[in-house]
Design a protein around this motif. Sequence first.
Motif, PDB file in Angstrom:
ATOM      1  N   ARG A 103       0.880  -1.176   0.000  1.00  0.00           N
ATOM      2  CA  ARG A 103       0.000   0.000   0.000  1.00  0.00           C
ATOM      3  C   ARG A 103       0.912   1.219   0.000  1.00  0.00           C
ATOM      4  N   GLY A 104       0.973   1.908  -1.127  1.00  0.00           N
ATOM      5  CA  GLY A 104       1.935   2.997  -1.246  1.00  0.00           C
ATOM      6  C   GLY A 104       3.341   2.438  -1.122  1.00  0.00           C
ATOM      7  N   TYR A 105       4.072   2.934  -0.133  1.00  0.00           N
ATOM      8  CA  TYR A 105       5.448   2.473   0.079  1.00  0.00           C
ATOM      9  C   TYR A 105       5.565   1.576   1.315  1.00  0.00           C
ATOM     10  N   GLN A 106       4.433   1.076   1.786  1.00  0.00           N
ATOM     11  CA  GLN A 106       4.427   0.246   2.981  1.00  0.00           C
ATOM     12  C   GLN A 106       3.975  -1.173   2.651  1.00  0.00           C
ATOM     13  N   GLU A 107       4.613  -2.144   3.287  1.00  0.00           N
ATOM     14  CA  GLU A 107       4.183  -3.527   3.118  1.00  0.00           C
ATOM     15  C   GLU A 107       2.775  -3.702   3.687  1.00  0.00           C
ATOM     16  N   PRO A 108       2.007  -4.607   3.111  1.00  0.00           N
ATOM     17  CA  PRO A 108       0.619  -4.771   3.583  1.00  0.00           C
ATOM     18  C   PRO A 108       0.564  -5.419   4.962  1.00  0.00           C
ATOM     19  N   LYS A 109      -0.466  -5.067   5.707  1.00  0.00           N
ATOM     20  CA  LYS A 109      -0.719  -5.741   6.975  1.00  0.00           C
ATOM     21  C   LYS A 109      -1.542  -6.989   6.686  1.00  0.00           C
ATOM     22  N   LEU A 110      -1.043  -8.113   7.139  1.00  0.00           N
ATOM     23  CA  LEU A 110      -1.682  -9.384   6.813  1.00  0.00           C
ATOM     24  C   LEU A 110      -2.681  -9.789   7.888  1.00  0.00           C
ATOM     25  N   ASP A 111      -3.730 -10.444   7.439  1.00  0.00           N
ATOM     26  CA  ASP A 111      -4.776 -10.927   8.345  1.00  0.00           C
ATOM     27  C   ASP A 111      -5.100 -12.375   7.961  1.00  0.00           C
ATOM     28  N   PRO A 112      -4.271 -13.322   8.414  1.00  0.00           N
ATOM     29  CA  PRO A 112      -4.450 -14.725   8.008  1.00  0.00           C
ATOM     30  C   PRO A 112      -5.821 -15.294   8.342  1.00  0.00           C
ATOM     31  N   GLU A 113      -6.450 -14.798   9.399  1.00  0.00           N
ATOM     32  CA  GLU A 113      -7.757 -15.337   9.776  1.00  0.00           C
ATOM     33  C   GLU A 113      -8.816 -15.020   8.721  1.00  0.00           C
ATOM     34  N   ASN A 114      -8.693 -13.862   8.083  1.00  0.00           N
ATOM     35  CA  ASN A 114      -9.677 -13.471   7.072  1.00  0.00           C
ATOM     36  C   ASN A 114      -9.258 -13.842   5.653  1.00  0.00           C
ATOM     37  N   ASP A 115      -7.959 -13.950   5.414  1.00  0.00           N
ATOM     38  CA  ASP A 115      -7.492 -14.279   4.060  1.00  0.00           C
ATOM     39  C   ASP A 115      -6.165 -15.027   4.166  1.00  0.00           C
ATOM     40  N   LEU A 116      -6.263 -16.314   4.417  1.00  0.00           N
ATOM     41  CA  LEU A 116      -5.067 -17.133   4.615  1.00  0.00           C
ATOM     42  C   LEU A 116      -4.261 -17.259   3.319  1.00  0.00           C
ATOM     43  N   ASP A 117      -4.946 -17.398   2.181  1.00  0.00           N
ATOM     44  CA  ASP A 117      -4.235 -17.542   0.904  1.00  0.00           C
ATOM     45  C   ASP A 117      -3.363 -16.328   0.612  1.00  0.00           C
ATOM     46  N   TRP A 118      -3.921 -15.143   0.850  1.00  0.00           N
ATOM     47  CA  TRP A 118      -3.180 -13.902   0.592  1.00  0.00           C
ATOM     48  C   TRP A 118      -1.966 -13.796   1.519  1.00  0.00           C
ATOM     49  N   ALA A 119      -2.153 -14.137   2.779  1.00  0.00           N
ATOM     50  CA  ALA A 119      -1.051 -14.090   3.741  1.00  0.00           C
ATOM     51  C   ALA A 119       0.037 -15.092   3.361  1.00  0.00           C
ATOM     52  N   ASN A 120      -0.368 -16.300   3.008  1.00  0.00           N
ATOM     53  CA  ASN A 120       0.618 -17.314   2.608  1.00  0.00           C
ATOM     54  C   ASN A 120       1.362 -16.898   1.339  1.00  0.00           C
ATOM     55  N   PHE A 121       0.629 -16.279   0.433  1.00  0.00           N
ATOM     56  CA  PHE A 121       1.219 -15.828  -0.829  1.00  0.00           C
ATOM     57  C   PHE A 121       2.298 -14.773  -0.578  1.00  0.00           C
ATOM     58  N   ILE A 122       1.968 -13.759   0.208  1.00  0.00           N
ATOM     59  CA  ILE A 122       2.927 -12.679   0.457  1.00  0.00           C
ATOM     60  C   ILE A 122       4.121 -13.184   1.257  1.00  0.00           C
ATOM     61  N   ASN A 123       3.870 -14.000   2.261  1.00  0.00           N
ATOM     62  CA  ASN A 123       4.986 -14.568   3.020  1.00  0.00           C
ATOM     63  C   ASN A 123       5.847 -15.466   2.135  1.00  0.00           C
ATOM     64  N   GLY A 124       5.192 -16.175   1.222  1.00  0.00           N
ATOM     65  CA  GLY A 124       5.933 -17.015   0.283  1.00  0.00           C
ATOM     66  C   GLY A 124       6.812 -16.197  -0.648  1.00  0.00           C
ATOM     67  N   LEU A 125       6.296 -15.064  -1.121  1.00  0.00           N
ATOM     68  CA  LEU A 125       7.098 -14.181  -1.969  1.00  0.00           C
ATOM     69  C   LEU A 125       8.362 -13.732  -1.239  1.00  0.00           C
ATOM     70  N   LYS A 126       8.198 -13.349   0.020  1.00  0.00           N
ATOM     71  CA  LYS A 126       9.358 -12.882   0.789  1.00  0.00           C
ATOM     72  C   LYS A 126      10.348 -14.021   1.042  1.00  0.00           C
ATOM     73  N   ASP A 127       9.824 -15.194   1.355  1.00  0.00           N
ATOM     74  CA  ASP A 127      10.704 -16.348   1.591  1.00  0.00           C
ATOM     75  C   ASP A 127      11.493 -16.708   0.335  1.00  0.00           C
ATOM     76  N   MET A 128      10.822 -16.684  -0.811  1.00  0.00           N
ATOM     77  CA  MET A 128      11.492 -17.069  -2.055  1.00  0.00           C
ATOM     78  C   MET A 128      12.452 -15.987  -2.546  1.00  0.00           C
ATOM     79  N   LYS A 129      12.201 -14.739  -2.178  1.00  0.00           N
ATOM     80  CA  LYS A 129      13.187 -13.689  -2.458  1.00  0.00           C
ATOM     81  C   LYS A 129      14.484 -13.999  -1.720  1.00  0.00           C
TER      82      LYS A 129
END
Length: 320
Positions: free
Chosen positions: A221-247
Amino acid sequence: MTGYELPEVPCPENYLPIHMAGEGTNGYAYFCIPKRSITSPTNQSDLKKLRSKICVVKVATSRRFRKRDAVKREVDSLLAVQTQGGSLSKRVVQIVDIGGINELAGPWYAMAPIYGKSLDAFMRPYLIEDKSVPQAFVWHVFFQLFEGLAYLHSPRMVHGDLCSGSVMLDSAHQDYPGFPNVVLIDFGSYEAPTGNEEELKEAVASDAWQAYDIVHRLTWRGYQEPKLDPENDLDWANFINGLKDMKRASGNLARRLQGWDTREFLKRFGDIAANRRKGTTPEILQEIQEALNLKEIHKTLDQKLRAAVEWHSLEQVVEP
């Protein structure tokens, strides 16, 4: 007066420049038409025919050997992709004229036009306004970018300089309605690996790191990393964490972390991406189309095309 502006860098004499398409470290790119396509002053019918002849001519900014070499590498890379063929070859820009070295213009070649913005240009307003790019759009770019890289890497090819500026959004072609096709450009930094497997692995990993970084930044969001909410969107949280891990994994092969290959990551999240894109609301689709601004792109090009052809016709009249 036609309002036509001559380009800063000369174009090959057989092409009439219309409008700048972009510029980079290796040169300028102009929307052009072959002069042989112009047979008479333009009316609306002629203009429609001329639109179909538009291409993009890329001209090196210097005649130094290094620039000539970059153009040759780019041409060789694009020809190799076209030789490979297949449905995913459209994820890489298509070459239409291998060009050469023009006396005035220097090294050049011509490619198929892409009517749309770079991913960098698409993201810029969201950064400035401190807004988030729609999630559906992120899923879409991830899906097509990673399938494009998988296609590119399968015959042991790499991009070599992947960034948000070398990822184009082709608004005029949409494999999935409402979303622009992702197309890779700017292969001038590519150098074929010598055959050493470790060198090839490092080159592929460099492409992968750039791809993970591009998509990860698209989630901000702008220049800030998104705040994750795994309880409401687990796929999105896993995806973003996966991107960082694979980087981290692709950026440091010495750690021998597994799973960084973009093909593996696409297998993990490809179906999720396709399903999330499928659920895009009409409001989000409208936002994406407004951000792409294809109508304005076509309007500007039509105006520039008419002005260029009128100028060319006048030049033909006054020539002795």
